[in-house]
Design an enzyme around this catalytic site. Structure first.
Site, PDB file in Angstrom:
ATOM      1  N   ARG A 109      68.233 -22.699  52.347  1.00 52.76           N
ATOM      2  CA  ARG A 109      66.684 -22.447  52.114  1.00 52.76           C
ATOM      3  C   ARG A 109      66.369 -22.187  50.780  1.00 52.76           C
ATOM      4  NH1 ARG A 109      64.788 -17.632  49.896  1.00 52.76           N
ATOM      5  NH2 ARG A 109      65.082 -15.782  51.466  1.00 52.76           N
ATOM      6  N   GLU A 200      56.024 -16.272  54.367  1.00 51.39           N
ATOM      7  CA  GLU A 200      55.898 -15.533  53.182  1.00 51.39           C
ATOM      8  C   GLU A 200      55.265 -16.114  51.819  1.00 51.39           C
ATOM      9  OE1 GLU A 200      58.304 -12.095  52.570  1.00 51.39           O
ATOM     10  OE2 GLU A 200      58.867 -12.841  50.437  1.00 51.39           O
ATOM     11  N   ARG A 204      58.666 -22.701  52.973  1.00 51.53           N
ATOM     12  CA  ARG A 204      60.126 -22.520  52.983  1.00 51.53           C
ATOM     13  C   ARG A 204      60.632 -23.717  53.553  1.00 51.53           C
ATOM     14  NH1 ARG A 204      61.750 -16.768  53.279  1.00 51.53           N
ATOM     15  NH2 ARG A 204      60.424 -16.046  51.585  1.00 51.53           N
ATOM     16  N   CYS A 246      57.176 -12.635  46.871  1.00 51.30           N
ATOM     17  CA  CYS A 246      58.163 -11.347  46.556  1.00 51.30           C
ATOM     18  C   CYS A 246      59.018 -11.724  45.484  1.00 51.30           C
ATOM     19  CB  CYS A 246      58.875 -10.986  47.886  1.00 51.30           C
ATOM     20  SG  CYS A 246      60.041  -9.565  47.766  1.00 51.30           S
ATOM     21  N   THR A 248      61.831 -10.655  44.949  1.00 47.26           N
ATOM     22  CA  THR A 248      63.303 -10.801  45.092  1.00 47.26           C
ATOM     23  C   THR A 248      63.957 -12.290  45.140  1.00 47.26           C
ATOM     24  OG1 THR A 248      62.771 -10.773  47.444  1.00 47.26           O
ATOM     25  CG2 THR A 248      63.063  -8.756  46.512  1.00 47.26           C
ATOM     26  N   ARG A 255      68.443 -18.995  49.368  1.00 47.89           N
ATOM     27  CA  ARG A 255      69.481 -18.462  50.127  1.00 47.89           C
ATOM     28  C   ARG A 255      70.557 -19.422  51.025  1.00 47.89           C
ATOM     29  NH1 ARG A 255      71.135 -14.334  54.120  1.00 47.89           N
ATOM     30  NH2 ARG A 255      69.925 -15.310  55.933  1.00 47.89           N
ATOM     31  N   ARG A 284      75.350  -9.866  56.435  1.00 45.36           N
ATOM     32  CA  ARG A 284      74.170  -9.360  57.389  1.00 45.36           C
ATOM     33  C   ARG A 284      74.692  -9.467  58.999  1.00 45.36           C
ATOM     34  NH1 ARG A 284      68.504 -12.164  55.118  1.00 45.36           N
ATOM     35  NH2 ARG A 284      68.752 -11.172  53.096  1.00 45.36           N
ATOM     36  N   GLU A 289      69.000  -9.618  58.780  1.00 43.39           N
ATOM     37  CA  GLU A 289      68.793  -8.232  57.855  1.00 43.39           C
ATOM     38  C   GLU A 289      68.640  -7.220  59.167  1.00 43.39           C
ATOM     39  OE1 GLU A 289      66.205  -8.697  54.851  1.00 43.39           O
ATOM     40  OE2 GLU A 289      67.678  -7.300  53.420  1.00 43.39           O
TER      41      GLU A 289
HETATM   42  C1  CIR Z   1      60.631  -4.116  50.337  1.00 42.96           C
HETATM   43  O1  CIR Z   1      60.036  -3.841  49.534  1.00 42.96           O
HETATM   44  O2  CIR Z   1      61.551  -3.594  51.257  1.00 42.96           O
HETATM   45  C2  CIR Z   1      60.012  -5.234  51.232  1.00 42.96           C
HETATM   46  N1  CIR Z   1      58.752  -5.521  50.771  1.00 42.96           N
HETATM   47  C3  CIR Z   1      60.889  -6.322  51.507  1.00 42.96           C
HETATM   48  C4  CIR Z   1      61.621  -6.784  50.345  1.00 42.96           C
HETATM   49  C5  CIR Z   1      62.630  -7.919  50.527  1.00 42.96           C
HETATM   50  N2  CIR Z   1      62.050  -9.128  50.231  1.00 42.96           N
HETATM   51  C6  CIR Z   1      61.948 -10.224  51.261  1.00 42.96           C
HETATM   52  O3  CIR Z   1      62.015  -9.967  52.305  1.00 42.96           O
HETATM   53  N3  CIR Z   1      61.259 -11.398  50.825  1.00 42.96           N
END
Ligand code: CIR
Length: 339
Positions: A109, A200, A204, A246, A248, A255, A284, A289
């Protein structure tokens, strides 16, 4: 004034946001009206955040770079990322599991956000609806093999098609606003290609098969992106690649992973963890997760997204899977149980 993070918080935003920096940045506002205060709401409301920040638009990455640069470098382990080198060209890889004994499914993805729209934590309902219309129009260009049906969450929709409302981290950031309005999911006719709209990130894009052919799943997504890019302009930055809500997901936003049954390595987690770490992969549970491993089925995917190309991610995952499957077989050859 002290910063509003819980004492117990170990988030990267708390770690890197000094009083001085906060003072300097707190009065800044992007052209669309996004502030640092809004960006850190999730980290404040959730002391167990690991990162604790979501961005409202592309400009936020520039405006709040004094705190974002160290957060991004810390999370991605990349010291001063230079120019992002994208390479989604097709790959040729042999089947990592030709006996079809271990890999149950393969999924790749990416996230994409569309120019001229704010990110999902800073999007009005009207904007969500305009975005949805733009995407529906673009989906018309998909050729046979990728073409399919868009299911709006506002119409009569089979519950099994829905993606879930975001978690408490996303809730506090504002990503769930007006859910399920302005959201939907697209399935190609053969269901191998899917798009989540309004989760998010704006999009996606997912290529998924119950097969072991990693290269094929990856190439299929690359092909879909070529068609969509002709009709949608994705937000991209020289240094950080595809910009995402985000941080990350920056870079490739990709991914790529498999569900894989490892009966022997499940009993030898130290060895499994060692191989996974050596190949910079992520381990995972069966459901993703923070879930348990059921019936020895692991979700294994790439850890790195920034500082390498899409092609490097897929070939790295491939090498890691070969090593994992080899170790699983070696345990059998050494007289340990499952054949
Ligand atoms: C954190 O800071 O733990 C959450 N905002 C998630 C961070 C991981 N990012 C995500 O799943 N896109």
């Amino acid at each position: 004034m002290s910063l509003p993070f819980a004492v117990s918080s170990k988030s990267l935003i708390k770690k890197h946001l000094s009083q001085d920096t906060y003072k300097r940045l707190e009065t800044l506002v992007t052209a669309s009206g996004f502030t640092l205060e809004k960006a850190i709401q999730s980290g404040i409301a959730n002391p167990d955040s690991s990162i604790g920040i979501y961005l409202g638009d592309a400009e936020s990455y520039e405006l709040f770079s004094d705190v974002l640069t160290p957060v991004i470098e810390d999370y991605h382990g990349v010291a001063k990322p230079q120019i992002h080198q994208a390479d989604f060209s097709p790959v040729k890889l042999s089947d990592p599991d030709p006996e079809k004994k271990y890999i149950l499914s393969t999924r790749v993805r990416v996230a994409r956000n569309i120019e001229n729209y704010n990110f999902t934590c800073h999007l009005s309902l009207q904007e969500r609806k305009c975005l949805e219309q733009d995407v529906i129009e673009a989906l018309q260009v998909l050729p046979a093999g990728l073409a399919g049906t868009y299911h709006s969450f506002e119409g009569e929709v089979d519950k099994s098609l829905l993606f879930k409302k975001g978690d408490r981290f996303q809730e506090a950031a504002g990503i769930n606003s007006d859910f399920p309005k302005g959201r939907g999911i697209f399935y190609s006719e053969d269901t191998r290609f899917r798009i989540w709209l309004g989760e998010e990130d704006h999009l996606r894009l997912i290529s998924q098969e119950s097969s072991t052919d990693l290269a094929n799943v990856y190439n299929h997504l690359g092909q879909a992106l070529i068609f969509l890019e002709k009709h949608l302009k994705f937000i991209k930055d020289n240094r950080y690649g595809y910009l995402t809500t985000c941080p990350t997901n920056l870079g490739t936003s990709m991914r790529a992973g498999v569900h894989i049954r490892l009966r022997n390595l499940a009993e030898n987690r130290i060895l499994l963890r060692e191989i996974v770490d050596r190949h910079q992969l992520q381990l995972r549970g069966t459901g993703g997760e923070n879930t348990e491993v059921e019936d020895c089925v692991f979700d294994i995917s790439n850890k790195r997204r920034l500082g390498l190309s899409e092609k490097a991610i897929i070939t790295g995952l491939y090498s890691g899977l070969l090593a994992i499957i080899d170790a699983e077989k070696t345990l059998v050859n050494n007289g340990e149980v499952y054949v």
